[in-house]
Motif scaffolding. Structure first.
Motif, PDB file in Angstrom:
ATOM      1  N   GLY A   1       0.810  -1.213   0.000  1.00  8.05           N
ATOM      2  CA  GLY A   1       0.000   0.000   0.000  1.00  8.05           C
ATOM      3  C   GLY A   1       0.844   1.264   0.000  1.00  8.05           C
ATOM      4  N   GLU A   2       1.896   1.277   0.792  1.00 11.20           N
ATOM      5  CA  GLU A   2       2.776   2.449   0.854  1.00 11.20           C
ATOM      6  C   GLU A   2       3.561   2.615  -0.453  1.00 11.20           C
ATOM      7  OE1 GLU A   2       4.915   1.688   4.472  1.00 11.20           O
ATOM      8  OE2 GLU A   2       3.228   2.316   5.713  1.00 11.20           O
ATOM      9  N   PHE A   3       3.979   1.505  -1.042  1.00 10.51           N
ATOM     10  CA  PHE A   3       4.667   1.551  -2.330  1.00 10.51           C
ATOM     11  C   PHE A   3       3.726   2.115  -3.400  1.00 10.51           C
ATOM     12  CE2 PHE A   3       5.943  -0.432  -6.367  1.00 10.51           C
ATOM     13  CZ  PHE A   3       7.283  -0.071  -6.421  1.00 10.51           C
ATOM     14  N   ASP A   4       2.474   1.675  -3.405  1.00  5.35           N
ATOM     15  CA  ASP A   4       1.503   2.186  -4.376  1.00  5.35           C
ATOM     16  C   ASP A   4       1.302   3.690  -4.210  1.00  5.35           C
ATOM     17  OD1 ASP A   4       1.226  -0.383  -5.407  1.00  5.35           O
ATOM     18  OD2 ASP A   4      -0.657  -0.777  -4.340  1.00  5.35           O
ATOM     19  N   ASP A   5       1.277   4.173  -2.969  1.00  5.90           N
ATOM     20  CA  ASP A   5       1.164   5.618  -2.727  1.00  5.90           C
ATOM     21  C   ASP A   5       2.378   6.357  -3.282  1.00  5.90           C
ATOM     22  OD1 ASP A   5      -1.268   5.203  -1.455  1.00  5.90           O
ATOM     23  OD2 ASP A   5      -0.420   5.341   0.571  1.00  5.90           O
ATOM     24  N   LEU A   6       3.570   5.814  -3.044  1.00  2.29           N
ATOM     25  CA  LEU A   6       4.796   6.407  -3.579  1.00  2.29           C
ATOM     26  C   LEU A   6       4.737   6.446  -5.109  1.00  2.29           C
ATOM     27  CD1 LEU A   6       7.750   7.438  -3.253  1.00  2.29           C
ATOM     28  CD2 LEU A   6       8.443   5.015  -3.226  1.00  2.29           C
ATOM     29  N   CYS A   7       4.280   5.377  -5.711  1.00  3.49           N
ATOM     30  CA  CYS A   7       4.159   5.319  -7.171  1.00  3.49           C
ATOM     31  C   CYS A   7       3.198   6.375  -7.688  1.00  3.49           C
ATOM     32  CB  CYS A   7       3.692   3.937  -7.616  1.00  3.49           C
ATOM     33  SG  CYS A   7       4.906   2.642  -7.351  1.00  3.49           S
TER      34      CYS A   7
END
Length: 106
Positions: free
Chosen positions: A20-26
């Protein structure tokens, strides 16, 4: 097809929270790509079916210089610096275009 440079990147994420945090960063990074990278022709993130902790990026650039310009952007540098905390693995495959159809080109 003498022009075109691309890559496929497969990211394996540590766990659901990291995903989820990676998707936000993306998503934040993509805003910068959309607004300031005319040489980036395609930049798409995929989740393979049945692999919820994997993200596959498909990136296509007008040429190697456009990719180098992408790598030099502040938003890309931020992504590269921050991504490691979410990952358990990464695989990168660089691609040189030899034939195909690209939107907006003959």
């Amino acid at each position: 097809m003498s022009e075109g440079f691309g890559l496929v990147v497969r990211f394996t994420l540590r766990d659901e929270k990291a995903a989820g945090e990676f998707d936000d960063l993306c998503a934040r990074t993509l805003e910068g790509i959309k607004s300031s990278e005319p040489g980036t022709l395609t930049y798409v993130t995929h989740t393979p079916e049945g692999e919820p902790l994997v993200r596959v990026f498909y990136e296509l650039y007008a040429d190697r210089a456009a990719f180098d310009e992408h790598e030099a952007q502040t938003h890309t540098k931020h992504f590269l610096a921050e991504r490691e905390q979410y990952l358990s693995g990464v695989e990168v495959t660089f691609l040189d275009a030899i034939a195909g159809k690209v939107a907006g080109r003959q």
